[in-house]
Every structure is written in structure tokens, then in C-alpha cells.
Scaffold this active site. Structure first.
Site, mmCIF file in Angstrom:
data_model
loop_
_atom_site.group_PDB
_atom_site.id
_atom_site.type_symbol
_atom_site.label_atom_id
_atom_site.label_comp_id
_atom_site.label_asym_id
_atom_site.label_seq_id
_atom_site.Cartn_x
_atom_site.Cartn_y
_atom_site.Cartn_z
ATOM 1 N N GLU A 17 -59.529 17.488 14.018
ATOM 2 C CA GLU A 17 -58.138 17.185 13.716
ATOM 3 C C GLU A 17 -57.866 17.233 12.217
ATOM 4 O O GLU A 17 -56.813 17.706 11.781
ATOM 5 C CB GLU A 17 -57.756 15.817 14.290
ATOM 6 C CG GLU A 17 -57.665 15.785 15.802
ATOM 7 C CD GLU A 17 -56.575 16.700 16.354
ATOM 8 O OE1 GLU A 17 -55.624 17.047 15.609
ATOM 9 O OE2 GLU A 17 -56.660 17.075 17.532
ATOM 10 N N TYR A 22 -50.503 10.685 12.904
ATOM 11 C CA TYR A 22 -50.821 11.771 13.834
ATOM 12 C C TYR A 22 -52.308 11.771 14.191
ATOM 13 O O TYR A 22 -52.682 11.821 15.369
ATOM 14 C CB TYR A 22 -50.440 13.139 13.267
ATOM 15 C CG TYR A 22 -51.062 14.236 14.089
ATOM 16 C CD1 TYR A 22 -50.530 14.575 15.330
ATOM 17 C CD2 TYR A 22 -52.239 14.865 13.685
ATOM 18 C CE1 TYR A 22 -51.132 15.527 16.139
ATOM 19 C CE2 TYR A 22 -52.850 15.813 14.486
ATOM 20 C CZ TYR A 22 -52.294 16.141 15.707
ATOM 21 O OH TYR A 22 -52.910 17.070 16.514
ATOM 22 N N ASP A 70 -47.686 17.304 17.197
ATOM 23 C CA ASP A 70 -47.880 18.265 16.104
ATOM 24 C C ASP A 70 -46.767 19.312 16.206
ATOM 25 O O ASP A 70 -45.810 19.157 16.974
ATOM 26 C CB ASP A 70 -49.275 18.884 16.158
ATOM 27 C CG ASP A 70 -49.483 19.788 17.371
ATOM 28 O OD1 ASP A 70 -48.586 19.858 18.254
ATOM 29 O OD2 ASP A 70 -50.545 20.444 17.443
#
Length: 349
Positions: A46, A129, A147
Site C-alpha cells: 500500500e 487511507y 482510492d
């Protein structure tokens, strides 16, 4: 009104058949059989994927995990080695935060990542996030993961006409309403896969989309126009100088940039004029212009004049690195572009 249960069932059935194969991912079948994702690999992927494509990340991910297979190994790594492996991925603050986070997990959490969004948010460099993504994908928490792919799917599914970035809260709210309590990790990856492979920015493949019957924008014939985006102002241009000095024995002059700021903590050629610095040349020499390079950062375009010299003078800043230890691939991309301009009869390449 779009029914969450219908969307979840359609999307998960599609994902079970058409999920992308990722080196950090546990397949739906393996997850159903009890396999769990490795939080370290999920977190690492990520961080790498921020502002970067899957295609660009794969090789970096394989190299990182081969060299540092777990968070303890990464936490013990030398800063310079990690920064060198990161070179080319850009956004170098991510690499610095990567190390800070790995060391916090190793030191403060016994080498285990927190398994909640709130716990993950306490780690250095982990924002909303990333915390939601790791909590969902690694620990199967029902967190809302949004996203760019998810934003696009939501904008089309619910025909959100308000342009981004203003529409973000509305899109997040839609995504939250659809996030299931069962299989939330698979669902989060399913929405991202849908956006990456079918609900693409241009020419969405609506004919094979599992949500085509639920998509409000498709029914209105405006799916290709969404999401709308507020026009960004033109990026300014900065200019500067980059000096590449070599000794007759091939040693290359490098300096470590300050930890904060652009290319922070990276080793590179001395520069001036573009990053707030007004420093003179790093040593006195007969500098020769070999051209210029252009590079684009997030907020500006950069033009650097490339000067080179072969000299035995002592530098006022930086250190000569023996040629055997010098790796052009470890340089930031903009500096690698400068190195590529230096004539081969000088570099010996």
C-alpha cells in the site's frame, strides 16, 4: 436506490472469478480456506502503490521482500540501503516514513502490526487511507477503503456530478454504505480491481461489468464523463544546476540531501537553485555544460542545467565515492537523467 446487498453479492462473485494475482495478495479461495494476508506485505504494498501503478511496483516489491522479508528485517536495515532500493519509485518521503513505521512496529508493538484502523493510525507515516486498507485487507475489518479507483466506481455507480476533489466526502459516504460486514477485505480489493480493469478512466468496459445493471451513470449514458474533476492550475517551472564531478580514478562526487524536503535523505549529485538552495559549485573545476534535463514533480516542472568536470580538487561539500561502490540505479530519477547525459568516455560506462 442502489441496494448494498445486491452490489456486494455481484461484486464479490465477480472478484472470486476475476481477481488480479498480486504478490502481496491472498486469493479469495485461499482466504475462504483460512489463509490470512501478511500485514507486513499488505502495508508495504500500500505504501509503494501510493501515486504509483501496480506494474511499476511489482519488481520493487519482490526486491524489498527478498531482501527484507519481514518488518523486523526492514526495521534493522540501514537508511541508505532502503533509500537506494526505493530510488525510481518517487515520493521519497514515503521511504523515510516506511523505515520510521517499521521501527515503531518492531520497537513499540513487538513486531506485530496493530489490527485496527485506530491502532494503525498511531504508526508514523500511516494516514487514513493506508490504515483503512491494511485493517480491511490484512485483518478483515469492515473499514471503508477509498482510492482513485474506488472514487471512480462510486462516481459512476451513483452518478455523482460534483467534480473532484469537492466530491470526495460524498463518494466516501457511498463507499461506506456499500462496505459489507462479511468479507470486507475481499470486497475492498474487488472494488479496486473493478476500477483498475473494467471501470477504467477512459472507455469503461460496461458490457462486461458486474455492476452494469446497477450503474446510474450508465443508465444516463454519462459514465465516460465521470468523475468530473476541477481543472488544476498550470504547474510552475523551476530551474537549477546539477554538478557531476569525477576524479581521474572514476570516483563520483555525491552528497546526502537533508532529511526534510524534496528527495530528503537521498544520496545524489550536488545541486543548487531549484530547491531553495543558493549554494555555489561544490568545488573549483573547469565545468563543462553537457545539456539539461527536465523532470516533473507533484507541484512543479524542473529544468536542470548539467555541468560536469574531471578533477582532483577537494570538494567543499559532498564526498567522492569509489566507482566500484557507485550505483547509478540508486540515484533519484532526476539525477539519473543527468548522469545519462555525461559522455561515456568520461563516465567509463
Amino acid at each position: 436506490m442502489t441496494d448494498p446487498a445486491t452490489v456486494q453479492a455481484l461484486l464479490l462473485a465477480w472478484y472470486d472469478r476475476h481477481h488480479r494475482i498480486m504478490p502481496w495478495r491472498v486469493s479469495p479461495a485461499d482466504r475462504a480456506a483460512g489463509a490470512q494476508a501478511d500485514p507486513y506485505r499488505v502495508w508495504l504494498s500500500e505504501v509503494m502503490l501510493q501515486q504509483t501503478t501496480v506494474a511499476a511496483v511489482r519488481d520493487y516489491f519482490h526486491r524489498f521482500t527478498a531482501r527484507w522479508p519481514d518488518v523486523a528485517a526492514l526495521a534493522a536495515a540501514e537508511d541508505a540501503e532502503v533509500m537506494a532500493e526505493w530510488a525510481g519509485l518517487g515520493y521519497y518521503a514515503r521511504a523515510r516514513n516506511l523505515l520510521k513505521c517499521a521501527r515503531a512496529v518492531a520497537t513499540d508493538h513487538g513486531g506485530r502490526f496493530p489490527d485496527t484502523r485506530e491502532g494503525l493510525l498511531s504508526l508514523p507515516g500511516v494516514g487514513p487511507y493506508t490504515a483503512a486498507a491494511v485493517a480491511s485487507i490484512a485483518f478483515d475489518r469492515a473499514e471503508t477503503v477509498v482510492d482513485g479507483n474506488v472514487e471512480r466506481v462510486m462516481a459512476r455507480l451513483f452518478q455523482v456530478e460534483e467534480p473532484l476533489p469537492g466530491a470526495k466526502p460524498v463518494l466516501v459516504a457511498h463507499a461506506a454504505r456499500l462496505t459489507p460486514a462479511e468479507r470486507p477485505g475481499d470486497y475492498a480489493q474487488a472494488v479496486m480491481d473493478l476500477g483498475a480493469t473494467i471501470c477504467t478512466p477512459r472507455n469503461p468496459a460496461c458490457a462486461i461489468c458486474p455492476l452494469s445493471t446497477e450503474c446510474t451513470a450508465r443508465a444516463a449514458g454519462v459514465q465516460a464523463e465521470l468523475p468530473r474533476k476541477t481543472q488544476k492550475p498550470a504547474k510552475p517551472q523551476r530551474e537549477g544546476v546539477l554538478w557531476i564531478a569525477l576524479r581521474p580514478d572514476g570516483a563520483v562526487l555525491l552528497e546526502e540531501r537533508p532529511q526534510s524536503g524534496l528527495l530528503g535523505g537521498m544520496a545524489g549529485f550536488p545541486t543548487s537553485g531549484w530547491d531553495g538552495s543558493t549554494a555555489p559549485a561544490p568545488l573549483k573545476a573547469d565545468w563543462q555544460r553537457v545539456g539539461e534535463v527536465r523532470h516533473t514533480f507533484t507541484h512543479f516542472h524542473l529544468v536542470l542545467e548539467i555541468l560536469t568536470a574531471v578533477t582532483e580538487a577537494q570538494p567543499e561539500r559532498g564526498t567522492f565515492l569509489p566507482r566500484a561502490a557507485f550505483r547509478p540505479a540508486a540515484l533519484p530519477t532526476v539525477m539519473r537523467k543527468g548522469w545519462d547525459l555525461v559522455p561515456r568516455d568520461i563516465t567509463g560506462g
